[in-house]
Design a protein around this motif. Structure first.
Motif, PDB file in Angstrom:
ATOM      1  N   MET A 190      17.036  24.850   1.637  1.00 34.18           N
ATOM      2  CA  MET A 190      18.024  23.779   1.626  1.00 34.18           C
ATOM      3  C   MET A 190      17.735  22.760   2.730  1.00 34.18           C
ATOM      4  N   LYS A 191      17.332  23.282   3.894  1.00 33.40           N
ATOM      5  CA  LYS A 191      17.060  22.372   5.001  1.00 33.40           C
ATOM      6  C   LYS A 191      15.880  21.456   4.684  1.00 33.40           C
ATOM      7  N   ARG A 192      14.865  22.025   4.028  1.00 36.09           N
ATOM      8  CA  ARG A 192      13.701  21.211   3.672  1.00 36.09           C
ATOM      9  C   ARG A 192      14.085  20.115   2.676  1.00 36.09           C
ATOM     10  N   ARG A 193      14.907  20.454   1.700  1.00 35.75           N
ATOM     11  CA  ARG A 193      15.344  19.457   0.713  1.00 35.75           C
ATOM     12  C   ARG A 193      16.121  18.334   1.384  1.00 35.75           C
ATOM     13  N   GLN A 194      17.017  18.704   2.293  1.00 36.19           N
ATOM     14  CA  GLN A 194      17.807  17.703   2.990  1.00 36.19           C
ATOM     15  C   GLN A 194      16.920  16.807   3.862  1.00 36.19           C
ATOM     16  N   ALA A 195      15.950  17.424   4.539  1.00 35.04           N
ATOM     17  CA  ALA A 195      15.054  16.651   5.396  1.00 35.04           C
ATOM     18  C   ALA A 195      14.197  15.708   4.549  1.00 35.04           C
ATOM     19  N   ARG A 196      13.722  16.212   3.401  1.00 35.93           N
ATOM     20  CA  ARG A 196      12.909  15.374   2.516  1.00 35.93           C
ATOM     21  C   ARG A 196      13.736  14.210   1.961  1.00 35.93           C
ATOM     22  N   ALA A 197      14.966  14.486   1.541  1.00 36.60           N
ATOM     23  CA  ALA A 197      15.838  13.429   1.023  1.00 36.60           C
ATOM     24  C   ALA A 197      16.103  12.370   2.089  1.00 36.60           C
ATOM     25  N   LYS A 198      16.272  12.809   3.322  1.00 40.40           N
ATOM     26  CA  LYS A 198      16.526  11.879   4.421  1.00 40.40           C
ATOM     27  C   LYS A 198      15.313  10.974   4.650  1.00 40.40           C
ATOM     28  N   LEU A 199      14.095  11.567   4.614  1.00 37.78           N
ATOM     29  CA  LEU A 199      12.880  10.783   4.812  1.00 37.78           C
ATOM     30  C   LEU A 199      12.634   9.830   3.641  1.00 37.78           C
ATOM     31  N   GLU A 200      12.975  10.254   2.437  1.00 37.08           N
ATOM     32  CA  GLU A 200      12.838   9.374   1.270  1.00 37.08           C
ATOM     33  C   GLU A 200      13.802   8.199   1.359  1.00 37.08           C
ATOM     34  N   ALA A 201      15.007   8.450   1.863  1.00 33.72           N
ATOM     35  CA  ALA A 201      15.999   7.385   1.997  1.00 33.72           C
ATOM     36  C   ALA A 201      15.543   6.339   3.018  1.00 33.72           C
ATOM     37  N   VAL A 202      14.898   6.784   4.076  1.00 30.93           N
ATOM     38  CA  VAL A 202      14.404   5.887   5.117  1.00 30.93           C
ATOM     39  C   VAL A 202      13.056   5.274   4.708  1.00 30.93           C
ATOM     40  N   ARG A 203      12.501   5.755   3.596  1.00 30.44           N
ATOM     41  CA  ARG A 203      11.225   5.307   3.037  1.00 30.44           C
ATOM     42  C   ARG A 203      10.030   5.631   3.928  1.00 30.44           C
ATOM     43  N   LYS A 204      10.096   6.767   4.584  1.00 33.66           N
ATOM     44  CA  LYS A 204       8.956   7.230   5.378  1.00 33.66           C
ATOM     45  C   LYS A 204       7.955   7.974   4.491  1.00 33.66           C
ATOM     46  N   ILE A 205       8.453   8.563   3.405  1.00 28.52           N
ATOM     47  CA  ILE A 205       7.565   9.225   2.441  1.00 28.52           C
ATOM     48  C   ILE A 205       7.910   8.714   1.040  1.00 28.52           C
ATOM     49  N   PRO A 206       6.916   8.665   0.149  1.00 33.19           N
ATOM     50  CA  PRO A 206       7.199   8.160  -1.208  1.00 33.19           C
ATOM     51  C   PRO A 206       8.004   9.163  -2.022  1.00 33.19           C
ATOM     52  N   LYS A 207       8.783   8.654  -2.987  1.00 36.08           N
ATOM     53  CA  LYS A 207       9.593   9.520  -3.839  1.00 36.08           C
ATOM     54  C   LYS A 207       8.742  10.254  -4.854  1.00 36.08           C
ATOM     55  N   ASN A 208       7.749   9.564  -5.406  1.00 37.83           N
ATOM     56  CA  ASN A 208       6.883  10.170  -6.419  1.00 37.83           C
ATOM     57  C   ASN A 208       5.697  10.842  -5.750  1.00 37.83           C
ATOM     58  N   ARG A 209       5.373  12.037  -6.259  1.00 42.15           N
ATOM     59  CA  ARG A 209       4.229  12.771  -5.729  1.00 42.15           C
ATOM     60  C   ARG A 209       3.004  12.533  -6.603  1.00 42.15           C
ATOM     61  N   GLN A 210       1.824  12.700  -6.021  1.00 40.06           N
ATOM     62  CA  GLN A 210       0.585  12.565  -6.773  1.00 40.06           C
ATOM     63  C   GLN A 210       0.442  13.733  -7.747  1.00 40.06           C
ATOM     64  N   LYS A 211      -0.293  13.499  -8.850  1.00 36.08           N
ATOM     65  CA  LYS A 211      -0.516  14.560  -9.826  1.00 36.08           C
ATOM     66  C   LYS A 211      -1.431  15.632  -9.257  1.00 36.08           C
ATOM     67  N   TYR A 212      -2.382  15.236  -8.439  1.00 34.82           N
ATOM     68  CA  TYR A 212      -3.319  16.176  -7.832  1.00 34.82           C
ATOM     69  C   TYR A 212      -3.725  15.640  -6.466  1.00 34.82           C
ATOM     70  N   LEU A 213      -4.162  16.553  -5.587  1.00 34.41           N
ATOM     71  CA  LEU A 213      -4.500  16.153  -4.228  1.00 34.41           C
ATOM     72  C   LEU A 213      -5.924  15.626  -4.106  1.00 34.41           C
ATOM     73  N   TYR A 214      -6.878  16.334  -4.734  1.00 31.44           N
ATOM     74  CA  TYR A 214      -8.283  16.000  -4.563  1.00 31.44           C
ATOM     75  C   TYR A 214      -8.899  15.613  -5.897  1.00 31.44           C
ATOM     76  N   LYS A 215      -9.458  14.416  -5.960  1.00 32.37           N
ATOM     77  CA  LYS A 215     -10.030  13.914  -7.205  1.00 32.37           C
ATOM     78  C   LYS A 215     -11.210  14.752  -7.670  1.00 32.37           C
ATOM     79  N   SER A 216     -12.034  15.226  -6.747  1.00 31.70           N
ATOM     80  CA  SER A 216     -13.208  16.016  -7.125  1.00 31.70           C
ATOM     81  C   SER A 216     -12.793  17.339  -7.775  1.00 31.70           C
TER      82      SER A 216
END
Length: 79
Positions: free
Chosen positions: A1-27
């Motif tokens: 729960m704490k992680r979700r709240q922290a993530r929501a807070k960072l998304e609201a401040v726009r420090k991290i993007p809302k949408n995640r990438q489909k994959y991390l490494y192209k190779s």
């Protein structure tokens, strides 16, 4: 729960993007897309030749009710 709240807070401040990438490494994604897949999208282990031989044997067994066996030289015997 704490992680979700922290993530929501960072998304609201726009420090991290809302949408995640489909994959991390192209190779890694490119390698996975080139691998041979079977039923249900699972990866096959082994070469393409062995997989093709197995599918041919299965098709032959479905067409003919008698038993066929293949020796090491690739010759099929009817039992």
């Amino acid at each position: 729960m704490k992680r979700r709240q922290a993530r929501a807070k960072l998304e609201a401040v726009r420090k991290i993007p809302k949408n995640r990438q489909k994959y991390l490494y192209k190779s890694r994604h490119k390698h996975a897309m080139n691998r041979i897949r079977g039923e249900g999208g699972r990866f096959h282990s082994g070469s393409l030749d062995r997989i093709n031989m197995k599918t041919v044997e299965i098709e032959q067994n479905q067409q003919y009710p008698f038993i066929c066996s293949t020796n090491s030289k690739g010759i099929t015997h009817i039992i």
